[in-house]
Write a protein that holds these residues in place. Structure first.
Motif, PDB file in Angstrom:
ATOM      1  N   ALA A 213      35.997  29.573  42.621  1.00 31.98           N
ATOM      2  CA  ALA A 213      37.395  30.180  41.949  1.00 31.98           C
ATOM      3  C   ALA A 213      37.119  31.335  41.293  1.00 31.98           C
ATOM      4  CB  ALA A 213      38.445  29.118  41.199  1.00 31.98           C
ATOM      5  N   PRO A 214      36.032  31.330  40.279  1.00 28.95           N
ATOM      6  CA  PRO A 214      35.795  32.411  39.324  1.00 28.95           C
ATOM      7  C   PRO A 214      35.294  33.538  40.257  1.00 28.95           C
ATOM      8  CG  PRO A 214      34.797  30.626  38.332  1.00 28.95           C
ATOM      9  CD  PRO A 214      35.549  30.116  39.630  1.00 28.95           C
ATOM     10  N   GLU A 215      34.512  33.399  41.411  1.00 32.35           N
ATOM     11  CA  GLU A 215      34.149  34.399  42.304  1.00 32.35           C
ATOM     12  C   GLU A 215      35.361  35.222  42.910  1.00 32.35           C
ATOM     13  OE1 GLU A 215      31.250  32.683  44.761  1.00 32.35           O
ATOM     14  OE2 GLU A 215      29.790  32.037  43.201  1.00 32.35           O
ATOM     15  N   ILE A 216      36.196  34.305  43.446  1.00 30.40           N
ATOM     16  CA  ILE A 216      37.098  34.932  44.134  1.00 30.40           C
ATOM     17  C   ILE A 216      38.246  35.552  43.260  1.00 30.40           C
ATOM     18  CG2 ILE A 216      39.347  34.300  45.337  1.00 30.40           C
ATOM     19  CD1 ILE A 216      37.992  32.018  46.456  1.00 30.40           C
ATOM     20  N   SER A 217      38.406  35.138  42.084  1.00 28.64           N
ATOM     21  CA  SER A 217      39.129  35.920  40.928  1.00 28.64           C
ATOM     22  C   SER A 217      38.775  37.290  40.560  1.00 28.64           C
ATOM     23  CB  SER A 217      39.273  34.796  39.672  1.00 28.64           C
ATOM     24  OG  SER A 217      39.828  33.577  40.039  1.00 28.64           O
ATOM     25  N   GLN A 218      37.476  37.174  40.458  1.00 29.30           N
ATOM     26  CA  GLN A 218      36.701  38.432  40.018  1.00 29.30           C
ATOM     27  C   GLN A 218      36.734  39.546  41.023  1.00 29.30           C
ATOM     28  OE1 GLN A 218      35.397  39.092  36.919  1.00 29.30           O
ATOM     29  NE2 GLN A 218      35.496  41.175  37.639  1.00 29.30           N
ATOM     30  N   SER A 219      36.498  39.075  42.476  1.00 23.61           N
ATOM     31  CA  SER A 219      36.752  40.007  43.616  1.00 23.61           C
ATOM     32  C   SER A 219      38.163  40.431  43.603  1.00 23.61           C
ATOM     33  CB  SER A 219      36.488  39.284  44.777  1.00 23.61           C
ATOM     34  OG  SER A 219      35.003  38.861  44.753  1.00 23.61           O
ATOM     35  N   LEU A 220      39.150  39.768  43.370  1.00 24.24           N
ATOM     36  CA  LEU A 220      40.496  40.065  43.375  1.00 24.24           C
ATOM     37  C   LEU A 220      40.817  41.032  42.348  1.00 24.24           C
ATOM     38  CD1 LEU A 220      42.372  36.817  44.416  1.00 24.24           C
ATOM     39  CD2 LEU A 220      42.066  38.815  45.826  1.00 24.24           C
ATOM     40  N   ARG A 221      40.218  40.902  40.889  1.00 20.98           N
ATOM     41  CA  ARG A 221      40.624  41.743  40.013  1.00 20.98           C
ATOM     42  C   ARG A 221      39.877  43.165  40.240  1.00 20.98           C
ATOM     43  NH1 ARG A 221      38.940  36.999  36.899  1.00 20.98           N
ATOM     44  NH2 ARG A 221      40.749  36.043  35.676  1.00 20.98           N
ATOM     45  N   ASP A 222      38.686  43.129  40.932  1.00 26.62           N
ATOM     46  CA  ASP A 222      38.262  44.351  41.390  1.00 26.62           C
ATOM     47  C   ASP A 222      38.956  45.117  42.249  1.00 26.62           C
ATOM     48  OD1 ASP A 222      35.858  43.904  39.642  1.00 26.62           O
ATOM     49  OD2 ASP A 222      34.684  42.864  41.256  1.00 26.62           O
ATOM     50  N   LEU A 223      39.609  44.537  43.230  1.00 27.29           N
ATOM     51  CA  LEU A 223      40.369  45.028  44.149  1.00 27.29           C
ATOM     52  C   LEU A 223      41.675  45.404  43.515  1.00 27.29           C
ATOM     53  CD1 LEU A 223      40.269  42.767  47.266  1.00 27.29           C
ATOM     54  CD2 LEU A 223      38.983  44.761  46.895  1.00 27.29           C
ATOM     55  N   GLN A 224      42.215  44.840  42.315  1.00 20.02           N
ATOM     56  CA  GLN A 224      43.391  45.280  41.980  1.00 20.02           C
ATOM     57  C   GLN A 224      43.169  46.824  41.170  1.00 20.02           C
ATOM     58  OE1 GLN A 224      44.623  42.402  39.023  1.00 20.02           O
ATOM     59  NE2 GLN A 224      46.021  41.434  40.429  1.00 20.02           N
ATOM     60  N   SER A 262      54.219  40.678  50.246  1.00 21.98           N
ATOM     61  CA  SER A 262      54.465  39.485  49.594  1.00 21.98           C
ATOM     62  C   SER A 262      53.224  38.404  49.860  1.00 21.98           C
ATOM     63  CB  SER A 262      55.928  39.016  50.315  1.00 21.98           C
ATOM     64  OG  SER A 262      56.045  37.581  49.764  1.00 21.98           O
ATOM     65  N   GLN A 263      52.808  38.311  51.146  1.00 18.46           N
ATOM     66  CA  GLN A 263      51.658  37.473  51.369  1.00 18.46           C
ATOM     67  C   GLN A 263      50.556  37.528  50.238  1.00 18.46           C
ATOM     68  OE1 GLN A 263      51.036  37.176  55.494  1.00 18.46           O
ATOM     69  NE2 GLN A 263      52.790  36.269  56.028  1.00 18.46           N
ATOM     70  N   TRP A 264      50.016  38.964  50.197  1.00 18.04           N
ATOM     71  CA  TRP A 264      48.987  39.324  49.365  1.00 18.04           C
ATOM     72  C   TRP A 264      49.282  39.069  47.730  1.00 18.04           C
ATOM     73  CZ3 TRP A 264      43.941  40.256  49.823  1.00 18.04           C
ATOM     74  CH2 TRP A 264      43.444  40.796  48.871  1.00 18.04           C
ATOM     75  N   LEU A 265      50.359  39.172  47.427  1.00 18.92           N
ATOM     76  CA  LEU A 265      50.784  38.880  46.115  1.00 18.92           C
ATOM     77  C   LEU A 265      50.804  37.439  45.725  1.00 18.92           C
ATOM     78  CD1 LEU A 265      53.863  41.368  45.444  1.00 18.92           C
ATOM     79  CD2 LEU A 265      51.375  41.612  44.613  1.00 18.92           C
ATOM     80  N   ASN A 266      51.179  36.557  46.759  1.00 17.23           N
ATOM     81  CA  ASN A 266      51.010  35.105  46.449  1.00 17.23           C
ATOM     82  C   ASN A 266      49.599  34.677  46.567  1.00 17.23           C
ATOM     83  OD1 ASN A 266      54.074  35.098  46.480  1.00 17.23           O
ATOM     84  ND2 ASN A 266      54.021  34.647  48.797  1.00 17.23           N
ATOM     85  N   PHE A 267      48.898  35.421  47.485  1.00 19.45           N
ATOM     86  CA  PHE A 267      47.177  34.842  47.263  1.00 19.45           C
ATOM     87  C   PHE A 267      46.694  35.406  45.948  1.00 19.45           C
ATOM     88  CE2 PHE A 267      42.936  35.957  48.672  1.00 19.45           C
ATOM     89  CZ  PHE A 267      42.528  34.959  49.185  1.00 19.45           C
ATOM     90  N   GLU A 268      47.212  36.530  45.510  1.00 23.96           N
ATOM     91  CA  GLU A 268      46.698  36.801  44.227  1.00 23.96           C
ATOM     92  C   GLU A 268      47.069  35.863  43.073  1.00 23.96           C
ATOM     93  OE1 GLU A 268      47.468  40.962  43.395  1.00 23.96           O
ATOM     94  OE2 GLU A 268      45.865  41.710  44.322  1.00 23.96           O
ATOM     95  N   ARG A 269      48.385  35.567  43.073  1.00 24.44           N
ATOM     96  CA  ARG A 269      48.850  34.730  42.148  1.00 24.44           C
ATOM     97  C   ARG A 269      48.349  33.186  42.182  1.00 24.44           C
ATOM     98  NH1 ARG A 269      53.864  35.001  43.652  1.00 24.44           N
ATOM     99  NH2 ARG A 269      54.141  36.788  42.675  1.00 24.44           N
ATOM    100  N   TRP A 270      47.906  32.943  43.270  1.00 29.48           N
ATOM    101  CA  TRP A 270      47.197  31.639  43.324  1.00 29.48           C
ATOM    102  C   TRP A 270      45.917  31.485  42.714  1.00 29.48           C
ATOM    103  CZ3 TRP A 270      43.773  28.073  45.410  1.00 29.48           C
ATOM    104  CH2 TRP A 270      44.332  26.717  45.504  1.00 29.48           C
ATOM    105  N   PHE A 271      45.326  32.481  42.734  1.00 31.20           N
ATOM    106  CA  PHE A 271      44.047  32.663  42.071  1.00 31.20           C
ATOM    107  C   PHE A 271      43.787  33.281  40.634  1.00 31.20           C
ATOM    108  CE2 PHE A 271      42.773  31.886  46.315  1.00 31.20           C
ATOM    109  CZ  PHE A 271      41.823  31.206  46.356  1.00 31.20           C
ATOM    110  N   LEU A 272      44.779  34.128  40.509  1.00 32.45           N
ATOM    111  CA  LEU A 272      44.809  34.956  39.146  1.00 32.45           C
ATOM    112  C   LEU A 272      45.975  34.534  38.154  1.00 32.45           C
ATOM    113  CD1 LEU A 272      43.981  38.611  40.261  1.00 32.45           C
ATOM    114  CD2 LEU A 272      42.352  36.822  39.516  1.00 32.45           C
ATOM    115  N   GLY A 273      47.080  33.976  38.681  1.00 29.12           N
ATOM    116  CA  GLY A 273      48.232  33.640  37.934  1.00 29.12           C
ATOM    117  C   GLY A 273      49.004  34.862  37.502  1.00 29.12           C
ATOM    118  N   ASP A 274      50.007  34.769  36.784  1.00 26.62           N
ATOM    119  CA  ASP A 274      50.897  35.925  36.215  1.00 26.62           C
ATOM    120  C   ASP A 274      51.305  35.589  34.910  1.00 26.62           C
ATOM    121  OD1 ASP A 274      52.769  33.943  36.544  1.00 26.62           O
ATOM    122  OD2 ASP A 274      53.388  34.918  38.333  1.00 26.62           O
ATOM    123  N   GLU A 275      51.993  36.557  34.358  1.00 24.32           N
ATOM    124  CA  GLU A 275      52.600  36.310  32.825  1.00 24.32           C
ATOM    125  C   GLU A 275      53.502  34.964  32.667  1.00 24.32           C
ATOM    126  OE1 GLU A 275      55.389  38.668  35.080  1.00 24.32           O
ATOM    127  OE2 GLU A 275      53.288  38.788  34.824  1.00 24.32           O
TER     128      GLU A 275
END
Length: 496
Positions: A213-224, A262-275
């Motif tokens: 999960a941390p590896e996926i989260s870091q990759s998604l943050r880099d993509l953001q 919408s699908q991509w945002l849900n994917f990011e939210r599943w690993f990164l969360g939101d406010e």
């Protein structure tokens, strides 16, 4: 977008139709089995023979089958086509001949019904190996630049297929561990052989999830940080999706873009969360750990319950003989401490009556015991009357008098404030402790009402003046100062 929600779905009617529901379901199941065999168009005679061969347990004729097919056609479950095959008799020539086929809605409905019939529980699984593959797919997004739209689509489909399957399977498995059937199993000894395997299974999944999960989260943050790269990747996937000819569901480019984003945002939210909420991976780890704690507690309860029925006669007999062989009382005390430990303590609270002046410096073993009379707990017990108790009556009379004096003082203070009409906390002089307590009580009652006012039994209405911002002030009291909001209290008689 949601216009379809305003329309009924008549294709479901055959599942709950009164009267001939059994016949309708047999017919639709036969159509679905023939559909899977790539036999789409069926004549009434074939349907009739197939339904009878399936074991329909009721009298059934070909004419009734034709009527049922017509009803299913009206509900939209079947489509009809004229049968243009060559006729061999005059009767066949004069009679209208049709062939029937399932509609797409009916196919999906019957497929869903078959899946529901096969559900025996939540099922599910924790697919740890899929997490490694998902992490690899997310990390490989950075190397997508030189690939074609077709490769981007294949990458997208595989990534979201794993994500969807992982999410559903994990949710179903955790739900199965907390189902009613599992809760009943946790209370029986049959659960003990499964405990270790289930706990190790959950431990392995938690370990893999905490690693990936941390590896996926870091990759998604880099993509953001590179929004252009993500938009180019999504556009390539949309281009590949739109290149596939669709005869039924035709989406515009903007509709495809909204769906993919919408699908991509849900994917990011599943690993990164939101406010608003934390990441689902964190919640999943927390739920899995709570499940492990629950399984351990249930196993301990079962084991303790089994031990409670074991006779300790031999152990106590051996300890008794051991005590019998001891000659020194101190050794007996030590043996008792090792064998039984401390008994459960009981605490009694009461007034200590002792004539010793230096009680704090006196050992408890040197003080006199206090005698406390305990009354029985039975409901039929009644305390015996020992005559009048003047002290209690005098105390009760004093309490009533104090209450009346306090009530009279409160009414006098209330009349003073009614005469003023408006009282502001910052404008009050030094107040007494009793007046401060009364003011705070009135303010508390006002704040407890949504309308910020209340009415006393004397018919006087006390309200707090409504303001968007209330500054802070200092209320000077005889026993100190109090920092509080500068409320403005309005006193008026009811009806004014």
């Amino acid at each position: 977008m949601y216009d379809s929600l305003n329309k009924p779905i008549p294709e479901f009617t055959y599942l709950n139709a009164r009267g001939n529901i059994i016949r309708y379901r047999y017919i639709m199941r036969f159509f679905y089995e023939q559909y899977e065999r790539i036999n789409y168009w069926l004549r009434p005679e074939e349907v009739y023979e197939g339904v009878v061969a399936m074991g329909l347990d009721m009298p059934y004729e070909l004419e009734e089958c034709q009527q049922d097919l017509g009803v299913l056609k009206e509900w939209g479950s079947l489509v009809v086509q004229h049968d243009g095959t060559r006729v061999t008799t005059i009767e066949e020539y004069l009679k209208k001949r049709f062939r029937y086929m399932m509609t797409p809605y009916a196919i999906e409905i019957e497929r869903l019904v078959i899946q529901l019939e096969g559900i025996k529980g939540y099922g599910g699984a924790l697919q740890s190996s899929k997490l490694y593959e998902l992490a690899r797919l997310v990390q490989s997004l950075r190397n997508w630049t030189d690939r074609s739209a077709q490769q981007a689509e294949e990458h997208w489909d595989r990534m979201f297929e794993i994500f969807k399957n992982l999410n559903e399977q994990a949710g179903n498995y955790i739900a199965s561990l907390n189902s009613k059937q599992s809760e009943e199993l946790y209370t029986t000894e049959a659960f003990l052989p499964y405990k270790d395997s289930v706990i190790s299974y959950l431990d392995e999944f938690i370990s893999v999830l905490q690693q990936t999960a941390p590896e996926i989260s870091q990759s998604l943050r880099d993509l953001q940080r590179d929004e252009r790269f993500v938009s180019e990747y999504l556009e390539a996937v949309i281009t590949a999706k739109r290149s596939v000819p669709q005869l039924e569901e035709v989406l515009t480019e903007e509709e495809w873009r909204r769906r993919m984003q919408s699908q991509w945002l849900n994917f990011e939210r599943w690993f990164l969360g939101d406010e608003r909420d934390r990441a689902q991976t964190v919640r999943l780890v927390h739920i899995a750990k709570e499940t492990i704690y629950k399984l351990v507690r249930c196993a301990l309860r079962i084991q303790e319950k089994g031990r409670s029925g074991i006779s300790r006669m031999q152990e106590l007999e051996a300890i008794g003989l051991w005590f019998l062989r001891l000659d020194d009382m101190d050794d007996a005390h030590r043996l008792f401490a090792y064998a039984f430990g401390l008994y459960e303590t009981r605490h009694f609270l009461g007034e200590h009556r002792d004539d010793r002046s230096a009680l704090a410096e006196t050992s408890m073993w040197q003080t006199h015991p206090n005698k406390i009379s305990l009354t029985p707990r039975g409901q039929q017990y009644r305390q015996r009357s020992t005559g009048p108790t003047p002290a209690i009556k005098r105390k009760k009379t004093t309490s009533i008098q104090d209450y009346l004096e306090n009530k009279q003082w409160e009414e006098g203070l209330l009349q003073q404030y009614v005469a003023k009409g408006i009282v502001r906390i910052s404008e009050l002089p030094v107040v007494s402790r009793q007046e401060r307590q009364q003011l705070l009580a009135w303010i508390g009652r006002c704040l407890g009402n949504k309308l910020l006012f209340f009415t006393t039994p004397e018919g006087i209405q006390i309200a707090i003046d409504r303001k968007t911002e209330i500054p802070t002030t200092t209320l000077e009291c005889e026993d100190g100062t109090l920092q509080m909001p500068d409320f403005t209290l309005v006193f008026r008689k009811e009806g004014e």
